[in-house]
Design an enzyme around this catalytic site. Structure first.
Site, PDB file in Angstrom:
ATOM      1  N   THR A 203       0.724  -1.516   0.197  1.00  0.00           N
ATOM      2  CA  THR A 203       0.219  -0.071   0.476  1.00  0.00           C
ATOM      3  C   THR A 203       0.574   1.126   0.063  1.00  0.00           C
ATOM      4  O   THR A 203       2.091   1.031   0.202  1.00  0.00           O
ATOM      5  CB  THR A 203      -0.927   0.092   1.191  1.00  0.00           C
ATOM      6  OG1 THR A 203      -0.145   0.005   2.495  1.00  0.00           O
ATOM      7  CG2 THR A 203      -1.829  -1.364   1.336  1.00  0.00           C
TER       8      THR A 203
ATOM      9  N   ALA B 158       3.332  -0.638   4.548  1.00  0.00           N
ATOM     10  CA  ALA B 158       2.337  -0.155   5.363  1.00  0.00           C
ATOM     11  C   ALA B 158       3.738   1.641   4.991  1.00  0.00           C
ATOM     12  O   ALA B 158       4.696   1.169   5.900  1.00  0.00           O
ATOM     13  CB  ALA B 158       1.774   0.353   6.532  1.00  0.00           C
TER      14      ALA B 158
ATOM     15  N   ILE C 217       7.224  -2.090   7.083  1.00  0.00           N
ATOM     16  CA  ILE C 217       7.153  -1.471   7.099  1.00  0.00           C
ATOM     17  C   ILE C 217       8.245   0.090   5.906  1.00  0.00           C
ATOM     18  O   ILE C 217       8.990  -0.692   5.346  1.00  0.00           O
ATOM     19  CB  ILE C 217       8.592  -0.088   8.412  1.00  0.00           C
ATOM     20  CG1 ILE C 217       7.585  -1.129   9.884  1.00  0.00           C
ATOM     21  CG2 ILE C 217       7.724   1.052   8.788  1.00  0.00           C
ATOM     22  CD1 ILE C 217       6.357  -1.127   9.724  1.00  0.00           C
ATOM     23  N   LYS C 218       7.444   0.456   5.170  1.00  0.00           N
ATOM     24  CA  LYS C 218       8.032   1.050   4.151  1.00  0.00           C
ATOM     25  C   LYS C 218       8.367   2.727   3.867  1.00  0.00           C
ATOM     26  O   LYS C 218       7.543   3.150   4.539  1.00  0.00           O
ATOM     27  CB  LYS C 218       6.319   1.016   3.247  1.00  0.00           C
ATOM     28  CG  LYS C 218       7.132   1.342   1.328  1.00  0.00           C
ATOM     29  CD  LYS C 218       6.046   0.664   0.683  1.00  0.00           C
ATOM     30  CE  LYS C 218       5.636   1.117  -0.383  1.00  0.00           C
ATOM     31  NZ  LYS C 218       4.469   1.051  -1.816  1.00  0.00           N
ATOM     32  N   VAL C 219       9.326   3.161   3.582  1.00  0.00           N
ATOM     33  CA  VAL C 219      10.163   4.120   4.318  1.00  0.00           C
ATOM     34  C   VAL C 219      10.682   4.899   2.261  1.00  0.00           C
ATOM     35  O   VAL C 219      10.975   3.441   1.501  1.00  0.00           O
ATOM     36  CB  VAL C 219      11.171   4.395   5.087  1.00  0.00           C
ATOM     37  CG1 VAL C 219      10.988   3.488   5.903  1.00  0.00           C
ATOM     38  CG2 VAL C 219      12.804   3.264   3.988  1.00  0.00           C
TER      39      VAL C 219
END
Ligand code: G3P
Length: 218
Positions: A27, A56, A82-84
């Protein structure tokens, strides 16, 4: 090759998961906006459906705030990845999340091989090169996938290439030919993989001939 679906549409995710097609979900803030729900609720619903990683994305641009958001997102479910973003702060957060939180990280918005090299050195679980957006500039997004594959193979990096911003079934085929580990695509593109006119035509013929036999199986 793993298949992730690039959407926050829970109904679509449930249907694709029921087909046995899904290895994960990605997402981003734009997809959360489109879903109309809150990031916490939507992400929780998705994690309840899919066993694999569910990316996310943090929205902070500075390290300390990124880390605070990462901890909030990680609490939603064990399979939240975790998306960074691919910035210096994002890479620093990637390293900390991997080493101190032992959580998967997807480094996103990758548009160059050097960026992908940095992400691998920061311990990223996934690197997300945006092939469609590169194609939009007139360059070839698949050239980047091939470059990253070679670099990662040269040094045995564990980071998986997550081909993103996929717009066509041809993107998926090309990524698979190059050996990208993962592709994330919109639901319609994943469904379109099955389509071939000769399959439809062949099935129609078989069913017509079967009807003429007057038989039933069982
Ligand atoms: O996977 C990243 C994706 O959500 C961006 O796709 O089509 O907006 O470039 P697009």
């Amino acid at each position: 090759m793993k298949f992730f679906v690039d959407t926050a549409d829970v109904k679509e995710i449930r249907e694709l998961n029921d087909l046995g097609l899904l290895d994960g979900v990605t997402t981003n803030p734009s997809l959360i906006l489109k879903s109309g729900g809150s990031i916490a609720e939507v992400t929780k619903q998705i994690c309840d459906i899919v066993d694999g990683p569910v990316s996310a994305e943090v929205v902070a641009t500075e390290y300390a705030e990124m880390m605070r958001e990462a901890k909030v997102l990680a609490k939603i479910a064990d399979n939240v990845c975790i998306k960074v973003p691919l910035t210096l702060d994002g890479l620093k957060a990637c390293k900390t999340i991997r080493t101190e939180m032992n959580r998967q990280v997807n480094v996103t918005l990758c548009f160059s091989a050097n960026q992908a090299l940095l992400a691998a050195k920061a311990g990223a679980s996934f690197i997300s090169p945006f092939v469609g957006r590169i194609d939009d500039t007139g360059a070839d997004g698949m050239d980047l996938i091939a470059e990253i594959k070679q670099i990662y193979d040269n040094y045995d990096f564990d980071t998986e290439i997550l081909t993103a911003s996929v717009r066509t079934v041809n993107h998926i085929k090309q990524a698979a030919l190059i050996g990208a580990h993962v592709v994330t695509a919109p639901p319609a593109t994943l469904r379109a993989l099955v389509k071939h006119p000769l399959t439809d035509k062949g099935l129609e013929q078989f069913l017509a001939d079967w009807a003429k036999t007057g038989q039933k199986i069982g």
